[in-house]
Motif scaffolding. Structure first.
Motif, PDB file in Angstrom:
ATOM      1  N   UNK A 236      31.079  -0.848   5.990  1.00 55.14           N
ATOM      2  CA  UNK A 236      30.064  -1.614   6.720  1.00 55.14           C
ATOM      3  C   UNK A 236      29.051  -0.658   7.351  1.00 55.14           C
ATOM      4  N   UNK A 237      27.814  -1.112   7.382  1.00 54.20           N
ATOM      5  CA  UNK A 237      26.764  -0.283   7.975  1.00 54.20           C
ATOM      6  C   UNK A 237      25.626  -1.168   8.447  1.00 54.20           C
ATOM      7  N   UNK A 238      24.884  -0.711   9.479  1.00 52.81           N
ATOM      8  CA  UNK A 238      23.758  -1.505   9.971  1.00 52.81           C
ATOM      9  C   UNK A 238      22.658  -1.539   8.919  1.00 52.81           C
ATOM     10  N   UNK A 239      21.731  -2.499   9.008  1.00 53.61           N
ATOM     11  CA  UNK A 239      20.705  -2.628   7.968  1.00 53.61           C
ATOM     12  C   UNK A 239      19.876  -1.357   7.799  1.00 53.61           C
ATOM     13  N   UNK A 240      19.564  -1.075   6.531  1.00 56.69           N
ATOM     14  CA  UNK A 240      18.633  -0.001   6.207  1.00 56.69           C
ATOM     15  C   UNK A 240      17.363  -0.709   5.753  1.00 56.69           C
ATOM     16  N   UNK A 241      16.257  -0.436   6.445  1.00 51.24           N
ATOM     17  CA  UNK A 241      15.065  -1.273   6.319  1.00 51.24           C
ATOM     18  C   UNK A 241      13.910  -0.498   5.693  1.00 51.24           C
ATOM     19  N   UNK A 242      13.149  -1.209   4.881  1.00 49.87           N
ATOM     20  CA  UNK A 242      11.959  -0.619   4.272  1.00 49.87           C
ATOM     21  C   UNK A 242      10.894  -1.702   4.140  1.00 49.87           C
ATOM     22  N   UNK A 243       9.681  -1.397   4.605  1.00 51.25           N
ATOM     23  CA  UNK A 243       8.583  -2.356   4.472  1.00 51.25           C
ATOM     24  C   UNK A 243       7.813  -2.035   3.197  1.00 51.25           C
ATOM     25  N   UNK A 244       7.605  -3.054   2.374  1.00 51.42           N
ATOM     26  CA  UNK A 244       6.871  -2.878   1.121  1.00 51.42           C
ATOM     27  C   UNK A 244       5.630  -3.768   1.145  1.00 51.42           C
ATOM     28  N   UNK A 245       4.654  -3.453   0.346  1.00 52.67           N
ATOM     29  CA  UNK A 245       3.512  -4.353   0.165  1.00 52.67           C
ATOM     30  C   UNK A 245       2.191  -3.807   0.664  1.00 52.67           C
ATOM     31  N   UNK A 246       2.213  -2.711   1.446  1.00 48.46           N
ATOM     32  CA  UNK A 246       0.942  -2.176   1.932  1.00 48.46           C
ATOM     33  C   UNK A 246       0.383  -1.205   0.897  1.00 48.46           C
ATOM     34  N   UNK A 247      -0.817  -1.516   0.381  1.00 45.48           N
ATOM     35  CA  UNK A 247      -1.387  -0.703  -0.703  1.00 45.48           C
ATOM     36  C   UNK A 247      -2.552   0.159  -0.235  1.00 45.48           C
ATOM     37  N   UNK A 248      -2.722   0.299   1.101  1.00 40.63           N
ATOM     38  CA  UNK A 248      -3.784   1.146   1.654  1.00 40.63           C
ATOM     39  C   UNK A 248      -5.169   0.656   1.233  1.00 40.63           C
ATOM     40  N   UNK A 249      -5.256  -0.635   1.019  1.00 40.74           N
ATOM     41  CA  UNK A 249      -6.561  -1.188   0.631  1.00 40.74           C
ATOM     42  C   UNK A 249      -6.776  -2.547   1.304  1.00 40.74           C
ATOM     43  N   UNK A 250      -6.495  -2.558   2.593  1.00 39.54           N
ATOM     44  CA  UNK A 250      -6.700  -3.797   3.343  1.00 39.54           C
ATOM     45  C   UNK A 250      -8.100  -3.738   3.968  1.00 39.54           C
ATOM     46  N   UNK A 251      -9.001  -4.469   3.361  1.00 36.59           N
ATOM     47  CA  UNK A 251     -10.391  -4.448   3.839  1.00 36.59           C
ATOM     48  C   UNK A 251     -10.730  -5.770   4.509  1.00 36.59           C
ATOM     49  N   UNK A 252     -11.763  -5.733   5.280  1.00 32.42           N
ATOM     50  CA  UNK A 252     -12.173  -6.932   6.020  1.00 32.42           C
ATOM     51  C   UNK A 252     -12.466  -8.067   5.050  1.00 32.42           C
ATOM     52  N   UNK A 253     -11.840  -9.205   5.308  1.00 37.08           N
ATOM     53  CA  UNK A 253     -12.083 -10.372   4.476  1.00 37.08           C
ATOM     54  C   UNK A 253     -11.075 -10.558   3.367  1.00 37.08           C
ATOM     55  N   UNK A 254     -10.208  -9.549   3.149  1.00 36.85           N
ATOM     56  CA  UNK A 254      -9.203  -9.696   2.095  1.00 36.85           C
ATOM     57  C   UNK A 254      -8.231 -10.822   2.483  1.00 36.85           C
ATOM     58  N   UNK A 255      -7.843 -11.613   1.491  1.00 30.19           N
ATOM     59  CA  UNK A 255      -7.056 -12.808   1.824  1.00 30.19           C
ATOM     60  C   UNK A 255      -5.590 -12.721   1.393  1.00 30.19           C
ATOM     61  N   UNK A 256      -5.320 -11.993   0.351  1.00 30.13           N
ATOM     62  CA  UNK A 256      -3.933 -12.049  -0.159  1.00 30.13           C
ATOM     63  C   UNK A 256      -3.118 -10.827   0.247  1.00 30.13           C
TER      64      UNK A 256
END
Ligand code: NAG
Ligand code: NAG
Ligand code: NAG
Length: 465
Positions: A236-256
């Protein structure tokens, strides 16, 4: 002390060597509890030697000696009442003979194990004996189990294996790709002479060890094959967490734009909590379990998002710093994926264009001339040269005609009724030739019963053209 022990052992060997050949016994007899054991004894070819009496002596240990059965040809049989085998031991032949005083022991017990001495009183050479060892076997009861452990740096027992109440003691080994240690087996001697052995596997368990294979292998004299216990580690072990989905291209007005919080833990993670470094969650953000979606990227998203995941053991977290751009990141040279995508679109467009062209052509023929799907090859052979040999192909073509949809038949028939000069029928006069050969009779039959479908098919091409 040592010398005298050695000396007596030597004497014993000499005596045995000299006399064992006269009294014949089986050196080793193996049995299980509850069985009946036969201990044979013979004095073949006594020659000049006078056999006066035979006794069976049970030696549980070197210290303990008991007479268990005595036979004298004159006085008869006696089973001493002090013997631990009283009531269970007897001579096989009644009355016994001096040349074959074999005995049997009923319902043998683990504690009956030991040396059984068949001893003759002889004249003139004195006592002569043969020694039989009774080996008692007991099939052990084997069990194995893994121990639920928490990941850590100190070695702990992760699996245990026990072989209980066996005789002789079982051998336990381990088979695993893990690089832990096997503890020295713990052996317990039971009062009834059986032995229990316990062995454990130690390891400093890591989260990656969870679910790894480990097998305990128990070998014992009573089993033709080792007993194998395949198991899987439970770390047993505590959760190992990783955030995915950031592509370094979040510009103003982007929707998805969205982030996914991936967590791995044992037990399975229960709660996901999204936070920002500033503590305020921007208004355009929608959080659903492990997913954080941004409706529309604006300046308020220019922050650090944290995902914290819990299970019963504790929590783990990951964070991602989002940088909001004024404009989309400039694109580099098209990558392989992009090129493939473009190619796909081109092929798709070409395909659609081809389909449209084909469909249009078909519709044209349906309304202007005989349908192209009439089976031409059989007609050709039929009308030209091999008329007699083409019966098979003729019937085949008839069969195909039956399968034609009604609408096509009627559409074709309409053309004939109208006697419109069609370029197709002029180029291939053999088609009409074939029709007169009786095939059209079938078609007419269909035509009569399908006036309704004929009407609709008659109408539809006109609408399109
Ligand atoms: C295993 O045993 C060896 C020697 O006895 C020792 O050096 C090593 O640290 C042990 N490893 C584990 C995981 O207990
Ligand atoms: C030996 O004794 C144990 C209990 O100590 C018992 O479970 C086992 O069945 C016994 N075995 C035999 C062969 O008598
Ligand atoms: C976003 O945050 C970075 C620091 O993380 C800062 O340098 C930048 O000016 C911010 N951009 C906007 C548009 O607020």
């Amino acid at each position: 002390m040592k010398m005298s022990g050695l000396f007596s052992a030597l004497i014993l060997l000499i005596i045995q060597g000299a006399l064992a050949q006269r009294v014949k016994v089986e050196p080793e007899v193996v049995s299980y509890p509850g069985q009946t054991v036969t201990l044979r004894c013979q004095f073949p070819n006594p020659g000049e030697t006078q056999l006066t009496q035979v006794s069976w002596i049970f030696e549980r240990t070197d210290m303990e000696r008991t007479n268990i059965a005595v036979f004298h040809p004159g006085f008869g049989v006696n089973y001493p009442t002090t013997s631990p085998l009283v009531g269970r031991v007897s001579f096989i032949s009644v009355p016994p003979s001096l040349d074959n005083p074999s005995i049997q022991i009923k319902d043998v017990k683990m504690t009956d194990e030991g040396r059984y001495i068949c001893e003759y009183a002889t004249y003139p050479s004195g006592n002569e004996q043969g020694v039989s060892s009774l080996v008692m076997l007991a099939k052990p009861m084997n069990t194995a189990t893994t121990v639920k452990v928490t990941a850590g740096k100190t070695p702990v027992i992760v699996a245990s294996c026990e072989s209980s109440n066996g005789r002789p003691a079982a051998t336990i080994s381990w088979s695993t790709p893990l690089n832990g240690n096997v503890t020295t087996p713990r052996t317990t001697n039971n009062p009834n002479n059986t032995v229990s052995v316990q062995s454990s596997y130690m390891l400093a368990p890591q989260p990656s060890d969870n679910g790894k294979d480990i097998s305990c292998v128990v070998s014992h004299r009573t089993m033709s094959q080792p007993e194998i216990f395949p198991m899987k580690l439970n770390v047993e072990y505590p959760p190992q967490v990783q955030i995915k989905g950031y592509d370094d291209n979040w510009y103003k007005g982007r929707t998805n734009a969205f982030l996914i919080c991936q967590a791995d833990g044992n037990p399975a993670p229960t709660t996901f909590t999204w936070k920002t470094l500033s503590g305020l969650m921007p208004e355009t953000v929608q959080v659903q379990e492990n997913r954080l979606a941004v409706q529309k990227v604006d300046d308020t998203i220019n922050t650090t998002f944290i995902c914290e995941v819990r299970n019963s053991l504790g929590s783990g977290r990951d964070q991602v710093a989002v940088f909001v751009r004024e404009f989309p990141r400039p694109k580099g040279v098209p990558t392989g994926g992009v090129i493939a995508g473009i190619l796909c679109v081109i092929i798709l467009v070409a395909l659609i264009a081809t389909i449209i062209v084909i469909v249009r052509k078909r519709q044209r023929k349906n309304s202007d001339g005989p349908p192209t799907h009439k089976p031409p090859p059989p007609m050709k052979t039929h009308s030209y040269s091999d008329r007699p040999s083409s019966r098979a192909s003729l019937s085949e073509s008839q069969f195909m005609y039956h399968e034609e949809p009604m609408t096509d038949l009627s559409a074709y028939h309409d053309d004939k009724d109208h006697h419109e000069p069609s370029p197709f029928s002029k180029q291939t006069p053999e088609k009409d030739d074939r029709d007169e050969d009786g095939l059209m009779g079938d078609v007419d039959g269909y035509y009569v019963t399908s006036s309704a479908s004929r009407g609709s098919s008659f109408m539809s091409p006109a609408v399109i053209v």
